[in-house]
Design a protein around this motif. Structure first.
Motif, PDB file in Angstrom:
ATOM      1  N   VAL A  51      -8.399  10.600   7.171  1.00  0.00           N
ATOM      2  CA  VAL A  51      -8.147  10.683   5.732  1.00  0.00           C
ATOM      3  C   VAL A  51      -8.375   9.323   5.076  1.00  0.00           C
ATOM      4  O   VAL A  51      -9.030   9.219   4.052  1.00  0.00           O
ATOM      5  N   TYR A  52      -7.821   8.284   5.695  1.00  0.00           N
ATOM      6  CA  TYR A  52      -8.104   6.943   5.153  1.00  0.00           C
ATOM      7  C   TYR A  52      -7.969   5.857   6.201  1.00  0.00           C
ATOM      8  O   TYR A  52      -7.322   6.041   7.238  1.00  0.00           O
ATOM      9  N   GLU A  53      -8.621   4.735   5.896  1.00  0.00           N
ATOM     10  CA  GLU A  53      -8.570   3.533   6.720  1.00  0.00           C
ATOM     11  C   GLU A  53      -8.128   2.373   5.837  1.00  0.00           C
ATOM     12  O   GLU A  53      -8.503   2.309   4.669  1.00  0.00           O
ATOM     13  N   VAL A  54      -7.347   1.493   6.418  1.00  0.00           N
ATOM     14  CA  VAL A  54      -6.867   0.321   5.677  1.00  0.00           C
ATOM     15  C   VAL A  54      -7.243  -0.945   6.440  1.00  0.00           C
ATOM     16  O   VAL A  54      -7.060  -1.012   7.658  1.00  0.00           O
ATOM     17  N   TYR A  55      -7.784  -1.932   5.731  1.00  0.00           N
ATOM     18  CA  TYR A  55      -8.062  -3.255   6.288  1.00  0.00           C
ATOM     19  C   TYR A  55      -7.139  -4.248   5.584  1.00  0.00           C
ATOM     20  O   TYR A  55      -7.281  -4.473   4.371  1.00  0.00           O
ATOM     21  N   ALA A  56      -6.182  -4.802   6.316  1.00  0.00           N
ATOM     22  CA  ALA A  56      -5.150  -5.625   5.668  1.00  0.00           C
ATOM     23  C   ALA A  56      -5.150  -7.062   6.172  1.00  0.00           C
ATOM     24  O   ALA A  56      -5.307  -7.322   7.363  1.00  0.00           O
ATOM     25  N   VAL A  57      -4.984  -7.987   5.247  1.00  0.00           N
ATOM     26  CA  VAL A  57      -4.779  -9.402   5.574  1.00  0.00           C
ATOM     27  C   VAL A  57      -3.380  -9.755   5.059  1.00  0.00           C
ATOM     28  O   VAL A  57      -3.170  -9.878   3.853  1.00  0.00           O
ATOM     29  N   GLU A  58      -2.453  -9.848   5.987  1.00  0.00           N
ATOM     30  CA  GLU A  58      -1.049  -9.971   5.602  1.00  0.00           C
ATOM     31  C   GLU A  58      -0.437 -11.271   6.087  1.00  0.00           C
ATOM     32  O   GLU A  58      -0.792 -11.792   7.143  1.00  0.00           O
ATOM     33  N   GLN A  59       0.497 -11.765   5.292  1.00  0.00           N
ATOM     34  CA  GLN A  59       1.229 -12.990   5.608  1.00  0.00           C
ATOM     35  C   GLN A  59       2.641 -12.623   6.084  1.00  0.00           C
ATOM     36  O   GLN A  59       3.040 -11.463   6.026  1.00  0.00           O
ATOM     37  N   GLU A  60       3.370 -13.636   6.502  1.00  0.00           N
ATOM     38  CA  GLU A  60       4.791 -13.426   6.788  1.00  0.00           C
ATOM     39  C   GLU A  60       5.493 -12.892   5.547  1.00  0.00           C
ATOM     40  O   GLU A  60       5.091 -13.201   4.424  1.00  0.00           O
ATOM     41  N   LEU A  66       1.385 -13.609  -0.900  1.00  0.00           N
ATOM     42  CA  LEU A  66       0.637 -12.407  -1.277  1.00  0.00           C
ATOM     43  C   LEU A  66      -0.204 -11.873  -0.127  1.00  0.00           C
ATOM     44  O   LEU A  66      -0.822 -12.640   0.609  1.00  0.00           O
ATOM     45  N   ASN A  67      -0.260 -10.560  -0.005  1.00  0.00           N
ATOM     46  CA  ASN A  67      -1.134  -9.861   0.931  1.00  0.00           C
ATOM     47  C   ASN A  67      -2.263  -9.194   0.169  1.00  0.00           C
ATOM     48  O   ASN A  67      -2.125  -8.906  -1.015  1.00  0.00           O
ATOM     49  N   PHE A  68      -3.365  -8.920   0.877  1.00  0.00           N
ATOM     50  CA  PHE A  68      -4.400  -8.083   0.265  1.00  0.00           C
ATOM     51  C   PHE A  68      -4.951  -7.126   1.301  1.00  0.00           C
ATOM     52  O   PHE A  68      -4.933  -7.404   2.508  1.00  0.00           O
ATOM     53  N   ALA A  69      -5.423  -5.980   0.819  1.00  0.00           N
ATOM     54  CA  ALA A  69      -5.918  -4.941   1.721  1.00  0.00           C
ATOM     55  C   ALA A  69      -6.891  -4.041   0.977  1.00  0.00           C
ATOM     56  O   ALA A  69      -6.717  -3.776  -0.213  1.00  0.00           O
ATOM     57  N   LEU A 149      -9.226  -2.224  -3.566  1.00  0.00           N
ATOM     58  CA  LEU A 149      -8.559  -3.414  -3.045  1.00  0.00           C
ATOM     59  C   LEU A 149      -7.174  -3.454  -3.672  1.00  0.00           C
ATOM     60  O   LEU A 149      -7.024  -3.132  -4.856  1.00  0.00           O
ATOM     61  N   ALA A 150      -6.164  -3.814  -2.889  1.00  0.00           N
ATOM     62  CA  ALA A 150      -4.810  -3.930  -3.418  1.00  0.00           C
ATOM     63  C   ALA A 150      -4.248  -5.297  -3.079  1.00  0.00           C
ATOM     64  O   ALA A 150      -4.497  -5.830  -1.988  1.00  0.00           O
ATOM     65  N   ILE A 151      -3.504  -5.874  -4.013  1.00  0.00           N
ATOM     66  CA  ILE A 151      -2.814  -7.149  -3.796  1.00  0.00           C
ATOM     67  C   ILE A 151      -1.330  -6.906  -4.036  1.00  0.00           C
ATOM     68  O   ILE A 151      -0.947  -6.385  -5.088  1.00  0.00           O
ATOM     69  N   TYR A 152      -0.514  -7.286  -3.078  1.00  0.00           N
ATOM     70  CA  TYR A 152       0.924  -6.996  -3.161  1.00  0.00           C
ATOM     71  C   TYR A 152       1.725  -8.148  -2.572  1.00  0.00           C
ATOM     72  O   TYR A 152       1.270  -8.841  -1.657  1.00  0.00           O
ATOM     73  N   PRO A 153       2.940  -8.334  -3.104  1.00  0.00           N
ATOM     74  CA  PRO A 153       3.786  -9.422  -2.614  1.00  0.00           C
ATOM     75  C   PRO A 153       4.039  -9.273  -1.118  1.00  0.00           C
ATOM     76  O   PRO A 153       4.269  -8.162  -0.627  1.00  0.00           O
ATOM     77  N   ALA A 154       3.994 -10.388  -0.384  1.00  0.00           N
ATOM     78  CA  ALA A 154       4.140 -10.357   1.073  1.00  0.00           C
ATOM     79  C   ALA A 154       5.504  -9.831   1.503  1.00  0.00           C
ATOM     80  O   ALA A 154       5.659  -9.354   2.618  1.00  0.00           O
ATOM     81  N   ASP A 155       6.487  -9.889   0.596  1.00  0.00           N
ATOM     82  CA  ASP A 155       7.820  -9.415   0.948  1.00  0.00           C
ATOM     83  C   ASP A 155       8.127  -8.039   0.332  1.00  0.00           C
ATOM     84  O   ASP A 155       9.288  -7.626   0.297  1.00  0.00           O
TER      85      ASP A 155
ATOM     86  N   THR B 126     -16.473 -12.204  -2.375  1.00  0.00           N
ATOM     87  CA  THR B 126     -15.599 -13.147  -1.671  1.00  0.00           C
ATOM     88  C   THR B 126     -14.171 -13.047  -2.204  1.00  0.00           C
ATOM     89  O   THR B 126     -13.941 -13.110  -3.410  1.00  0.00           O
ATOM     90  N   VAL B 127     -13.231 -12.860  -1.290  1.00  0.00           N
ATOM     91  CA  VAL B 127     -11.806 -12.876  -1.640  1.00  0.00           C
ATOM     92  C   VAL B 127     -11.220 -14.155  -1.066  1.00  0.00           C
ATOM     93  O   VAL B 127     -11.400 -14.461   0.115  1.00  0.00           O
ATOM     94  N   VAL B 128     -10.556 -14.919  -1.918  1.00  0.00           N
ATOM     95  CA  VAL B 128      -9.957 -16.180  -1.478  1.00  0.00           C
ATOM     96  C   VAL B 128      -8.442 -16.060  -1.512  1.00  0.00           C
ATOM     97  O   VAL B 128      -7.868 -15.627  -2.514  1.00  0.00           O
ATOM     98  N   TYR B 129      -7.837 -16.429  -0.413  1.00  0.00           N
ATOM     99  CA  TYR B 129      -6.382 -16.510  -0.334  1.00  0.00           C
ATOM    100  C   TYR B 129      -5.975 -17.962  -0.562  1.00  0.00           C
ATOM    101  O   TYR B 129      -6.354 -18.844   0.211  1.00  0.00           O
ATOM    102  N   VAL B 130      -5.263 -18.198  -1.659  1.00  0.00           N
ATOM    103  CA  VAL B 130      -4.711 -19.522  -1.956  1.00  0.00           C
ATOM    104  C   VAL B 130      -3.284 -19.537  -1.423  1.00  0.00           C
ATOM    105  O   VAL B 130      -2.404 -18.883  -1.988  1.00  0.00           O
ATOM    106  N   PRO B 131      -3.048 -20.249  -0.324  1.00  0.00           N
ATOM    107  CA  PRO B 131      -1.700 -20.236   0.250  1.00  0.00           C
ATOM    108  C   PRO B 131      -0.716 -20.984  -0.659  1.00  0.00           C
ATOM    109  O   PRO B 131      -1.128 -21.755  -1.527  1.00  0.00           O
ATOM    110  N   PRO B 132       0.580 -20.764  -0.446  1.00  0.00           N
ATOM    111  CA  PRO B 132       1.592 -21.544  -1.148  1.00  0.00           C
ATOM    112  C   PRO B 132       1.292 -23.045  -1.048  1.00  0.00           C
ATOM    113  O   PRO B 132       0.754 -23.493  -0.024  1.00  0.00           O
TER     114      PRO B 132
END
Ligand code: MN
Ligand code: MN
Lengths: 189, 189
Positions: A51-60, A66-69, A149-155, B126-132
């Protein structure tokens, strides 16, 4: 001490983010989500489509980070209902999110904790602001992959349980060749 | 009680966001930013070109909420130096940011509070992640407008003062027809 900045080339045609964590949701992972349970069972037996696939780049999980996927939501229907993502509230309920549609055709269902729903159509270039407190689910109403593309708070975190149990108060279906957003007959407020 | 979800169509070709708050930065707004002060003065006298425009959709400064904005950074040079945005740290220094390049060619200069710099080339996708904690400035190294979308925490705020005073430790110039990222001769750590 400081985290390294990151630049990645995201393929707007395929949604792929090189080096990202990939997850795959098949129809069998979405038991109970669709209205037509017989159609669901039949499709799971006959190939169990992705149904769907997600590619995520996530932080602590840290405040202010911020995370993006990207999500690749495939075209398809279960009965009359268009393929959708599970949908969730954020575990930290006041965390917002920004979506950017890149390819294909679809929309977002949003819902307050009390079940008040909104439908926002999306096409390439549409930016959706998901305010704090709203659950959100994307729906592919087209014939090709719907990619965003989605951008969401890492917490922010994810609360899938509430939606898994109650669903949304609206469903997005095809009827008479048209996309319709109608009341969910199974919805109990 | 709840804020309304928002869907807007962003023109990836022009960067325009309908209904957004627009701000314009002309070269005269950037006194002291470029190395070649004579070239700067001359250009300000001869038309004072727009260096960049920003279209922003911003929320109240609340933890967990998100803003988004497009920037149209025009092509041009002051002496050897490519046009750039002022650049800033976030007032809340631990706030991250995500940039998405939509059109044109350029890159991002990033810098820690101690002056350690990075250069990330950017092209559409290009997606750029600007860290804290990293200051960030975008640079147009091409011949057409460099357009990108940024998503940042609503409570990030902007500290422009530190960069206005000290600049970045690197500058991005054209030399022998090539883009070069070199030490800033005026930089004092
Ligand atoms: Mn979310
Ligand atoms: Mn910023």
């Amino acid at each position: 001490m400081y985290k390294e900045p990151l630049g990645v080339k995201v393929d707007f045609e395929t949604g792929i983010i090189p080096g990202a964590k990939k997850s795959v949701r098949r129809l069998s992972d979405m038991k109970g989500y669709f209205l037509d349970e017989k159609a669901w069972e039949e499709m799971v037996k006959n190939g169990d489509p992705v149904v769907y696939e997600v590619y995520a780049v996530e932080q602590e999980e840290k405040e202010g980070d911020l995370n993006f996927a990207t999500t690749v939501l495939y075209p398809g229907k279960v009965g009359k209902e268009f393929f959708f993502t599970k949908g969730h509230f954020h575990a930290k309920k006041d965390r917002a999110e920004i979506y950017i549609a890149l390819k294909g055709k679809g929309g977002m269902l949003l819902q307050t904790p009390e079940g008040e729903a909104r439908w926002i159509p999306m096409e390439p270039g549409t930016v959706v602001y998901v305010p704090p407190y709203w659950a959100h689910r994307t729906v592919n109403t087209g014939n090709e992959p719907f990619i965003f593309l989605a951008i969401y708070p890492a917490d922010a975190g994810h609360d899938y349980g509430t939606i898994a149990e109650k669903g949304f108060s609206k469903v997005v279906i095809e009827e008479d060749g048209e996309v319709k957003v109608v009341d969910n007959p199974r919805w109990k407020s």
